[in-house]
Design a protein around this motif. Structure first.
Motif, PDB file in Angstrom:
ATOM      1  N   VAL A  67      -5.964  20.510 -19.763  1.00 61.40           N
ATOM      2  CA  VAL A  67      -4.877  20.416 -19.319  1.00 61.40           C
ATOM      3  C   VAL A  67      -4.952  19.170 -18.720  1.00 61.40           C
ATOM      4  CG1 VAL A  67      -3.760  21.386 -17.259  1.00 61.40           C
ATOM      5  CG2 VAL A  67      -4.929  22.895 -18.882  1.00 61.40           C
ATOM      6  N   ILE A  68      -3.684  18.537 -18.786  1.00 58.73           N
ATOM      7  CA  ILE A  68      -3.321  17.379 -18.441  1.00 58.73           C
ATOM      8  C   ILE A  68      -1.947  17.566 -17.385  1.00 58.73           C
ATOM      9  CG2 ILE A  68      -2.667  14.898 -18.512  1.00 58.73           C
ATOM     10  CD1 ILE A  68      -3.881  14.935 -21.264  1.00 58.73           C
ATOM     11  N   ARG A  69      -1.921  17.413 -16.264  1.00 56.44           N
ATOM     12  CA  ARG A  69      -0.923  17.494 -15.309  1.00 56.44           C
ATOM     13  C   ARG A  69      -0.910  16.719 -13.961  1.00 56.44           C
ATOM     14  NH1 ARG A  69      -2.952  23.955 -13.588  1.00 56.44           N
ATOM     15  NH2 ARG A  69      -4.676  23.161 -12.443  1.00 56.44           N
TER      16      ARG A  69
ATOM     17  N   ASP B 287     -12.318  36.928 -16.452  1.00 57.93           N
ATOM     18  CA  ASP B 287     -13.202  36.581 -17.535  1.00 57.93           C
ATOM     19  C   ASP B 287     -12.226  35.780 -18.652  1.00 57.93           C
ATOM     20  OD1 ASP B 287     -15.573  36.641 -19.183  1.00 57.93           O
ATOM     21  OD2 ASP B 287     -15.306  38.418 -19.809  1.00 57.93           O
ATOM     22  N   LEU B 288     -11.664  34.733 -18.294  1.00 59.52           N
ATOM     23  CA  LEU B 288     -10.969  33.835 -19.020  1.00 59.52           C
ATOM     24  C   LEU B 288     -11.924  32.378 -19.192  1.00 59.52           C
ATOM     25  CD1 LEU B 288      -7.463  34.267 -17.846  1.00 59.52           C
ATOM     26  CD2 LEU B 288      -8.494  35.257 -19.605  1.00 59.52           C
ATOM     27  N   PRO B 289     -11.501  31.663 -20.393  1.00 59.13           N
ATOM     28  CA  PRO B 289     -12.286  30.577 -20.703  1.00 59.13           C
ATOM     29  C   PRO B 289     -12.177  29.419 -19.738  1.00 59.13           C
ATOM     30  CG  PRO B 289     -11.188  31.181 -22.704  1.00 59.13           C
ATOM     31  CD  PRO B 289     -10.697  32.049 -21.358  1.00 59.13           C
ATOM     32  N   GLU B 290     -13.147  28.530 -19.285  1.00 65.91           N
ATOM     33  CA  GLU B 290     -12.933  27.516 -18.344  1.00 65.91           C
ATOM     34  C   GLU B 290     -12.408  26.206 -19.396  1.00 65.91           C
ATOM     35  OE1 GLU B 290     -16.003  24.704 -15.732  1.00 65.91           O
ATOM     36  OE2 GLU B 290     -16.514  26.548 -16.657  1.00 65.91           O
ATOM     37  N   LEU B 291     -11.316  25.427 -18.856  1.00 63.51           N
ATOM     38  CA  LEU B 291     -10.893  24.395 -19.346  1.00 63.51           C
ATOM     39  C   LEU B 291     -11.294  22.958 -18.643  1.00 63.51           C
ATOM     40  CD1 LEU B 291      -7.165  25.854 -19.143  1.00 63.51           C
ATOM     41  CD2 LEU B 291      -9.143  26.613 -20.818  1.00 63.51           C
ATOM     42  N   ARG B 292     -10.777  22.174 -19.467  1.00 61.82           N
ATOM     43  CA  ARG B 292     -11.139  20.571 -18.839  1.00 61.82           C
ATOM     44  C   ARG B 292      -9.901  20.139 -18.233  1.00 61.82           C
ATOM     45  NH1 ARG B 292     -14.131  20.266 -24.022  1.00 61.82           N
ATOM     46  NH2 ARG B 292     -12.051  20.102 -25.131  1.00 61.82           N
ATOM     47  N   TYR B 293     -10.217  19.765 -17.018  1.00 64.45           N
ATOM     48  CA  TYR B 293      -8.726  19.288 -16.405  1.00 64.45           C
ATOM     49  C   TYR B 293      -8.752  17.934 -16.140  1.00 64.45           C
ATOM     50  CZ  TYR B 293      -7.839  24.230 -15.114  1.00 64.45           C
ATOM     51  OH  TYR B 293      -7.681  25.532 -15.332  1.00 64.45           O
ATOM     52  N   ARG B 294      -7.513  17.195 -16.241  1.00 67.47           N
ATOM     53  CA  ARG B 294      -7.348  15.887 -15.963  1.00 67.47           C
ATOM     54  C   ARG B 294      -6.019  15.761 -15.222  1.00 67.47           C
ATOM     55  NH1 ARG B 294      -9.128  16.322 -21.134  1.00 67.47           N
ATOM     56  NH2 ARG B 294     -10.875  15.224 -21.857  1.00 67.47           N
ATOM     57  N   HIS B 295      -5.771  15.303 -13.834  1.00 64.60           N
ATOM     58  CA  HIS B 295      -4.762  15.024 -13.133  1.00 64.60           C
ATOM     59  C   HIS B 295      -4.255  13.565 -12.909  1.00 64.60           C
ATOM     60  CE1 HIS B 295      -6.451  19.009 -12.292  1.00 64.60           C
ATOM     61  NE2 HIS B 295      -5.175  19.630 -11.941  1.00 64.60           N
TER      62      HIS B 295
ATOM     63  N   ALA C  71       8.428  13.020 -18.032  1.00 58.60           N
ATOM     64  CA  ALA C  71       8.308  12.365 -19.103  1.00 58.60           C
ATOM     65  C   ALA C  71       6.689  11.919 -19.272  1.00 58.60           C
ATOM     66  CB  ALA C  71       9.222  11.215 -19.437  1.00 58.60           C
ATOM     67  N   PHE C  72       6.202  11.277 -18.143  1.00 61.62           N
ATOM     68  CA  PHE C  72       5.052  10.770 -18.155  1.00 61.62           C
ATOM     69  C   PHE C  72       3.957  11.645 -18.358  1.00 61.62           C
ATOM     70  CE2 PHE C  72       1.378   9.247 -14.874  1.00 61.62           C
ATOM     71  CZ  PHE C  72       0.872   8.143 -16.145  1.00 61.62           C
ATOM     72  N   SER C  73       3.849  12.840 -17.892  1.00 63.35           N
ATOM     73  CA  SER C  73       2.908  14.018 -18.099  1.00 63.35           C
ATOM     74  C   SER C  73       3.252  14.420 -19.804  1.00 63.35           C
ATOM     75  CB  SER C  73       3.522  15.266 -17.468  1.00 63.35           C
ATOM     76  OG  SER C  73       2.423  16.117 -17.407  1.00 63.35           O
ATOM     77  N   ALA C  74       4.373  14.656 -20.336  1.00 68.07           N
ATOM     78  CA  ALA C  74       4.691  14.830 -21.680  1.00 68.07           C
ATOM     79  C   ALA C  74       3.890  13.866 -22.575  1.00 68.07           C
ATOM     80  CB  ALA C  74       6.167  15.100 -21.751  1.00 68.07           C
ATOM     81  N   LEU C  75       4.199  12.738 -22.241  1.00 67.82           N
ATOM     82  CA  LEU C  75       3.602  11.584 -22.923  1.00 67.82           C
ATOM     83  C   LEU C  75       2.247  11.400 -22.929  1.00 67.82           C
ATOM     84  CD1 LEU C  75       6.020   8.690 -22.055  1.00 67.82           C
ATOM     85  CD2 LEU C  75       5.989   9.773 -24.466  1.00 67.82           C
ATOM     86  N   LEU C  76       1.595  11.567 -22.008  1.00 70.17           N
ATOM     87  CA  LEU C  76       0.244  11.526 -21.721  1.00 70.17           C
ATOM     88  C   LEU C  76      -0.607  12.648 -22.749  1.00 70.17           C
ATOM     89  CD1 LEU C  76      -0.630  10.890 -17.927  1.00 70.17           C
ATOM     90  CD2 LEU C  76      -1.080   9.335 -19.719  1.00 70.17           C
ATOM     91  N   ASN C  77       0.092  13.980 -22.477  1.00 67.33           N
ATOM     92  CA  ASN C  77      -0.448  15.181 -23.345  1.00 67.33           C
ATOM     93  C   ASN C  77      -0.356  14.688 -24.855  1.00 67.33           C
ATOM     94  OD1 ASN C  77      -1.345  17.651 -21.826  1.00 67.33           O
ATOM     95  ND2 ASN C  77       0.417  16.807 -20.570  1.00 67.33           N
ATOM     96  N   PHE C  78       0.875  14.089 -25.159  1.00 68.80           N
ATOM     97  CA  PHE C  78       1.212  13.723 -26.691  1.00 68.80           C
ATOM     98  C   PHE C  78       0.288  12.687 -27.313  1.00 68.80           C
ATOM     99  CE2 PHE C  78       3.860  11.515 -29.563  1.00 68.80           C
ATOM    100  CZ  PHE C  78       3.932  12.403 -30.877  1.00 68.80           C
ATOM    101  N   ARG C  79       0.086  11.816 -26.332  1.00 74.17           N
ATOM    102  CA  ARG C  79      -1.008  10.546 -26.476  1.00 74.17           C
ATOM    103  C   ARG C  79      -2.401  10.957 -26.948  1.00 74.17           C
ATOM    104  NH1 ARG C  79       1.037   5.421 -25.912  1.00 74.17           N
ATOM    105  NH2 ARG C  79       3.366   5.440 -26.413  1.00 74.17           N
ATOM    106  N   ALA C  80      -2.678  11.945 -26.000  1.00 67.61           N
ATOM    107  CA  ALA C  80      -4.149  12.600 -25.748  1.00 67.61           C
ATOM    108  C   ALA C  80      -4.459  13.500 -27.312  1.00 67.61           C
ATOM    109  CB  ALA C  80      -4.404  13.251 -24.601  1.00 67.61           C
TER     110      ALA C  80
END
Length: 301
Positions: free
Chosen positions: A230-232, A251-259, A21-30
């Motif tokens: 990606v927030i995880r 050869d895939l795109p580089e992402l922004r990560y947040r843990h 739930a915490f992870s889902a809410l952080l992604n949704f709020r972001a």
């Protein structure tokens, strides 16, 4: 800056708990705060343990939390050919090999090694690094497994993979909770983290009966869905080194990560489906309100 695309990617092999739930809410709020998109992905590689009933329960839980996402839901079980194609590209580069040692054989070998007051190297999750078939099996035993019907894992030749790199490997790590940002620009204040994929040794990319592993599927799926952010959980932070390596090799795109920090049980341990930690379904049944859950998670995770 392009519109950010986030995702929540649970495995439908059990009921969601507070950590999910915490992870889902952080992604949704972001996604809301940054006028972005939120996608839902079912990581159902394990077609035995993952069931439609669990998926339906996840959808029900997320809906109850007030989380919305764009349709359609992506299911990994519907994209095995994509993982095979990615694996094939790595094989063409000469970076994949068949490994025949069983978990029991690896465990026994490492135990015997460490019985001599020595320490066998382990990955960031604590699992022993793969010793190589030749360390345990004779040439005859190995030949028999190769020509027979023995189980095997397809592993990444880490040393060979690292030789493919043209520059040092890193990733962008930013804040996980947009509610702590004073404005949108704060959300993009991050730092470069030096990646260390070698710490994982020759990671498993697939198995004889399973066309992909988490490491391979997650980078393929993120690229396919156009994920930018990606927030995880913090527990996946070390594995990002492997994911960045695979992104470069494929050869895939580089992402922004947040843990984000983990929601822990009362005994201080990580919440787990297998340990039957408090599920969102049971909290709903006990008439616990969404507001109470959000207050606990978003203010004091």
């Amino acid at each position: 800056m392009t519109q950010p695309v986030f995702r929540f990617a649970p495995s439908p092999n059990g009921k969601l708990h507070l950590g999910h739930a915490f992870s889902a809410l952080l992604n949704f709020r972001a996604a809301e705060a940054l006028s972005g998109r939120l996608l839902l992905r079912m990581e159902d590689i394990d077609v035995v343990r993952c069931t439609p009933d669990y998926e339906a329960g996840i959808v029900e839980d997320l809906t109850w939390l007030g989380i919305g996402w764009e349709e359609p839901i992506l299911r990994q079980s519907e994209h095995f050919d994509d993982y095979r194609a990615a694996l094939g590209k790595l094989e063409e580069l000469g970076l994949v090999y068949r490994a025949f040692l069983t978990r029991a054989e690896i465990k026994r070998y490492v135990a015997e090694f460490e019985a001599g007051s020595r320490t066998w190297p382990r990955d960031p999750d604590g699992a022993p690094l793969y010793p190589g078939d030749a360390a345990v099996l004779s040439e005859t035993e190995l030949a028999e497994r190769r020509k027979g019907d023995a189980a095997y894992a397809l592993r990444l030749d880490m040393k060979a993979a690292l030789r493919e790199l043209k520059k040092p490997l890193s990733w962008w790590e930013g804040p996980a909770d947009c509610s702590k940002a004073k404005n949108a620009s704060d959300w993009y204040l991050g730092r470069e983290v030096v990646a260390d994929p070698a710490a994982w040794g020759d990671v498993v990319l697939a198995r004889k009966e399973t066309p992909t592993s988490y490491h391979l599927s997650v980078v393929v799926d993120d690229a396919r869905q156009g994920i930018t952010d990606v927030i995880r959980g913090r527990d996946i932070f070390p594995a990002t080194s492997v994911h960045r390596l695979l992104q470069v090799l494929l050869d895939l795109p580089e992402l922004r990560y947040r843990h984000h920090e983990l929601v822990l049980a009362e005994d201080g341990q990580k919440l787990s489906k297998s340990n039957f930690d408090t599920s969102l379904q049971s909290l709903r049944s006990a008439s616990v309100s969404v507001q109470i859950i959000e207050s606990r998670l978003l203010k004091n995770p």
